[in-house]
Each structure stands twice: as C-alpha cells, then as structure tokens.
Design an enzyme around this catalytic site. Sequence first.
Site, PDB file in Angstrom:
ATOM      1  N   ASN A  28      39.058  36.381  37.478  1.00  0.00           N
ATOM      2  CA  ASN A  28      38.366  37.503  36.694  1.00  0.00           C
ATOM      3  C   ASN A  28      38.393  36.654  35.284  1.00  0.00           C
ATOM      4  OD1 ASN A  28      38.009  39.057  34.658  1.00  0.00           O
ATOM      5  ND2 ASN A  28      38.194  40.969  36.076  1.00  0.00           N
ATOM      6  N   ASP A  30      36.909  37.576  32.495  1.00  0.00           N
ATOM      7  CA  ASP A  30      36.251  38.652  31.325  1.00  0.00           C
ATOM      8  C   ASP A  30      37.243  38.256  29.975  1.00  0.00           C
ATOM      9  OD1 ASP A  30      35.059  40.006  33.322  1.00  0.00           O
ATOM     10  OD2 ASP A  30      36.428  41.717  33.335  1.00  0.00           O
ATOM     11  N   HIS A  31      38.443  37.948  30.085  1.00  0.00           N
ATOM     12  CA  HIS A  31      39.353  37.854  28.934  1.00  0.00           C
ATOM     13  C   HIS A  31      39.099  36.441  28.195  1.00  0.00           C
ATOM     14  CE1 HIS A  31      40.827  41.416  29.547  1.00  0.00           C
ATOM     15  NE2 HIS A  31      41.575  41.142  30.559  1.00  0.00           N
ATOM     16  N   ARG A  39      35.694  37.743  17.730  1.00  0.00           N
ATOM     17  CA  ARG A  39      35.228  37.083  16.673  1.00  0.00           C
ATOM     18  C   ARG A  39      33.790  37.027  16.465  1.00  0.00           C
ATOM     19  NH1 ARG A  39      37.942  32.898  13.265  1.00  0.00           N
ATOM     20  NH2 ARG A  39      39.994  33.891  12.925  1.00  0.00           N
ATOM     21  N   HIS A  64      33.349  41.483  34.975  1.00  0.00           N
ATOM     22  CA  HIS A  64      32.991  42.953  34.801  1.00  0.00           C
ATOM     23  C   HIS A  64      32.023  43.142  33.587  1.00  0.00           C
ATOM     24  CE1 HIS A  64      35.145  47.167  34.708  1.00  0.00           C
ATOM     25  NE2 HIS A  64      33.625  47.385  34.579  1.00  0.00           N
ATOM     26  N   ARG A  66      30.947  45.681  31.601  1.00  0.00           N
ATOM     27  CA  ARG A  66      31.008  47.094  31.190  1.00  0.00           C
ATOM     28  C   ARG A  66      29.913  47.678  30.555  1.00  0.00           C
ATOM     29  NH1 ARG A  66      37.058  48.278  31.782  1.00  0.00           N
ATOM     30  NH2 ARG A  66      36.232  50.177  30.766  1.00  0.00           N
ATOM     31  N   ARG A  70      32.169  45.132  26.031  1.00  0.00           N
ATOM     32  CA  ARG A  70      33.324  44.825  25.153  1.00  0.00           C
ATOM     33  C   ARG A  70      33.650  43.376  25.352  1.00  0.00           C
ATOM     34  NH1 ARG A  70      38.337  48.132  27.724  1.00  0.00           N
ATOM     35  NH2 ARG A  70      36.998  49.903  27.150  1.00  0.00           N
ATOM     36  N   HIS A  71      33.510  42.852  26.613  1.00  0.00           N
ATOM     37  CA  HIS A  71      33.354  41.458  26.891  1.00  0.00           C
ATOM     38  C   HIS A  71      32.442  40.698  27.447  1.00  0.00           C
ATOM     39  CE1 HIS A  71      34.918  43.152  30.699  1.00  0.00           C
ATOM     40  NE2 HIS A  71      36.121  43.376  30.087  1.00  0.00           N
ATOM     41  N   GLU A  91      31.769  43.091  38.869  1.00  0.00           N
ATOM     42  CA  GLU A  91      32.200  44.435  38.940  1.00  0.00           C
ATOM     43  C   GLU A  91      31.473  45.271  37.902  1.00  0.00           C
ATOM     44  OE1 GLU A  91      36.379  44.481  37.443  1.00  0.00           O
ATOM     45  OE2 GLU A  91      36.990  43.187  38.770  1.00  0.00           O
ATOM     46  N   THR A 121      41.883  48.861  30.512  1.00  0.00           N
ATOM     47  CA  THR A 121      41.455  48.055  31.465  1.00  0.00           C
ATOM     48  C   THR A 121      41.230  49.063  32.419  1.00  0.00           C
ATOM     49  OG1 THR A 121      42.062  46.235  33.169  1.00  0.00           O
ATOM     50  CG2 THR A 121      43.632  47.684  32.369  1.00  0.00           C
ATOM     51  N   THR A 122      40.832  48.952  33.713  1.00  0.00           N
ATOM     52  CA  THR A 122      40.329  49.750  34.777  1.00  0.00           C
ATOM     53  C   THR A 122      41.501  50.402  35.135  1.00  0.00           C
ATOM     54  OG1 THR A 122      38.862  48.080  35.501  1.00  0.00           O
ATOM     55  CG2 THR A 122      38.701  50.041  36.884  1.00  0.00           C
ATOM     56  N   GLU A 172      38.738  46.997  47.560  1.00  0.00           N
ATOM     57  CA  GLU A 172      39.490  46.237  46.815  1.00  0.00           C
ATOM     58  C   GLU A 172      40.767  47.153  46.730  1.00  0.00           C
ATOM     59  OE1 GLU A 172      38.479  43.687  43.498  1.00  0.00           O
ATOM     60  OE2 GLU A 172      40.253  43.897  42.692  1.00  0.00           O
ATOM     61  N   HIS A 217      44.655  43.548  40.449  1.00  0.00           N
ATOM     62  CA  HIS A 217      45.139  44.286  39.258  1.00  0.00           C
ATOM     63  C   HIS A 217      46.405  44.070  38.893  1.00  0.00           C
ATOM     64  CE1 HIS A 217      44.483  46.886  35.765  1.00  0.00           C
ATOM     65  NE2 HIS A 217      43.388  46.727  35.938  1.00  0.00           N
ATOM     66  N   GLY A 218      46.606  43.392  37.855  1.00  0.00           N
ATOM     67  CA  GLY A 218      48.160  43.115  37.391  1.00  0.00           C
ATOM     68  C   GLY A 218      48.767  42.095  38.048  1.00  0.00           C
ATOM     69  N   GLY A 239      42.983  38.193  36.880  1.00  0.00           N
ATOM     70  CA  GLY A 239      42.442  37.678  35.592  1.00  0.00           C
ATOM     71  C   GLY A 239      43.656  37.405  34.511  1.00  0.00           C
ATOM     72  N   HIS A 240      43.838  38.694  33.954  1.00  0.00           N
ATOM     73  CA  HIS A 240      44.651  38.653  32.742  1.00  0.00           C
ATOM     74  C   HIS A 240      45.807  37.794  32.743  1.00  0.00           C
ATOM     75  CE1 HIS A 240      47.463  40.325  29.569  1.00  0.00           C
ATOM     76  NE2 HIS A 240      46.207  40.519  28.860  1.00  0.00           N
TER      77      HIS A 240
END
Length: 266
Positions: A28, A30-31, A39, A64, A66, A70-71, A91, A121-122, A172, A217-218, A239-240
């Site tokens: 993922n 997204d980040h 920025r 994702h 959204r 936001r990203h 997503e 986050t979700t 998932e 997730h996580g 992802g993160h």
Amino acid sequence: MTNTTLVQTANSAETSENSLKKPLLGVNIDHVATLRQARGVSYPSPLAAALLCEKAGADGITIHLREDRRHIQDADVYDIAEQLTTRMNLEMAATTEMLEIAGKVKPFWVCLVPEKRAELTTEGGLDVSSQIPWLTDYIAKLQAVGIKVSLFIDPEDKQIAAAVSCGADAIELHTGAYAEASLASDVDKMNDELTRIRQAVRTAQDANSSMLINAGHGLTRDNVKEIAQIDGIYELNIGHALIADAIFVGLEQAVVMMKSAMHQIV
Ligand code: PXP
C-alpha cells in the site's frame, strides 16, 4: 499497458505467483502520497514508488482513493493503472462516485472499505451484514466490467457469511486488533486475536472454498510472521510500516525485508 493486457498479466501471475503457498505481498503506497500532499507539491511520486515496489518483488500495489482525497488523487489512480505490471488493488468506499471511477480505471481488484472522514486510517471492517442488498448489487456491477471484488471485514462469522452471500471474490481480514496488541506487547491479546483470525480463515474456507482470503492492517516486520504462516491466507496488504522502513533503508530494500519477514528467509 491496456486494461485488457493488465487483466491477462494478472491472471497468469495469479496462477503462478502463489504456487509456493506463501502469501503474496501487496504494498500500500498511500503514504507516499501523504508526504506529497503535506506540502502540496509534485513529489514524491506514488507512481515511481509503485514501480520500484514491483521491481523489488511486490506482487501487487494497493491504493486507497478516499472520498476526501487526503493522499491518493484521481490522477494517481489513472497513472498507476496505466503502468503497473502486477495488479492494482483499489481500495474505496462503496459509493456511486467510486463505482464510476472504478468502471473507468478497471483495476484488477477493488477492495471495499468503510470510510469515516475523521479517522486517521481505516478503523474497522466493513459492516457487510447490515447492507447485503446494496453490496450484492454493487459487487455485481463491478464484476460485470471484469473487476474482482474483495471486502475488508473484521474476522467475525457474521461478516464472513454476509461476504459470501454478497458474492465477493475475496475477503480481507482486518488484522488491526492483532497489530495493536503486538505494539503494546500484550501477548495474551495477540494470541487471542491470532486464534480469532485463524478461526475466521477456516470459517471462510468452509463457507466458500473458492473465495480468496487476504489480510492486512497494522502489520510490521515484527508481527507479520504469525499472520503469514496461517494456512489459507492468499495475500497480505501492508503499507504504513513498510513505507516507514523505507525512510531508513530505501523502498526496494523495505519490500525485500518485508517479504523476508513474511517468508522467514531471515
Ligand atoms: N488493508 C486495508 C483495507 C487498509 O485500509 C489498509 C490501510 O490503508 C491496509 C490494508 C494497510 O494498512 P497499514 O498501512 O497499516 O499497513
């Protein structure tokens, strides 16, 4: 690459990639977009990140889109879809707006997730059981244009049964509670959550043996092994923590390290 070529590539990849019975890694990204949006500039490029992840061995790329953008932005989705050689997992919330976008992009997978504007986050899984008629129709519309559909759900019998009844191609399983317990070093809670996830995998296999079972997730290099070792899990979406690793070791190495952690190479 055309959409048709994408689907063909993904189909052949799907039969061969998972033949070792080790879960695939969907990254993922997204980040990467989060950093860019912080920025309001044009870098870093999520597309460049996606291609680097693929080069390093990612089996798919998750983004994702959204509602609040936001990203990931709409243009990212189209640019990435055009150039991926693996599979895109898009997503999104099950809204009319997103249905229209997915119909144009035609990602290999759509993963339907719940969305709340204020969340970081979700937060939880999709409540499939309370919206079976809407989701059945929504999933059928995506499948009618060749998109496979996954539902992000908590590892609960009720949600698994509902996902099967809606005709989802995959679920998932939300690993957030397990991941939180691991960050808190709460071993008892981790074990409880692992038991819950293992049981959910068995329930899903019994309910529909052709439905794929993903998880995410996580997940981090420290807690991924136990999830990756559960028999029957097809793909992990991470992802993160992987993007955080990339700050120190670079993105390609972060992908390699996550795959190693999943597959117990080191
Ligand atoms: N799977 C789903 C459905 C998600 O919403 C997310 C977060 O965007 C992930 C996996 C990845 O979670 P993380 O970024 O915590 O690895």
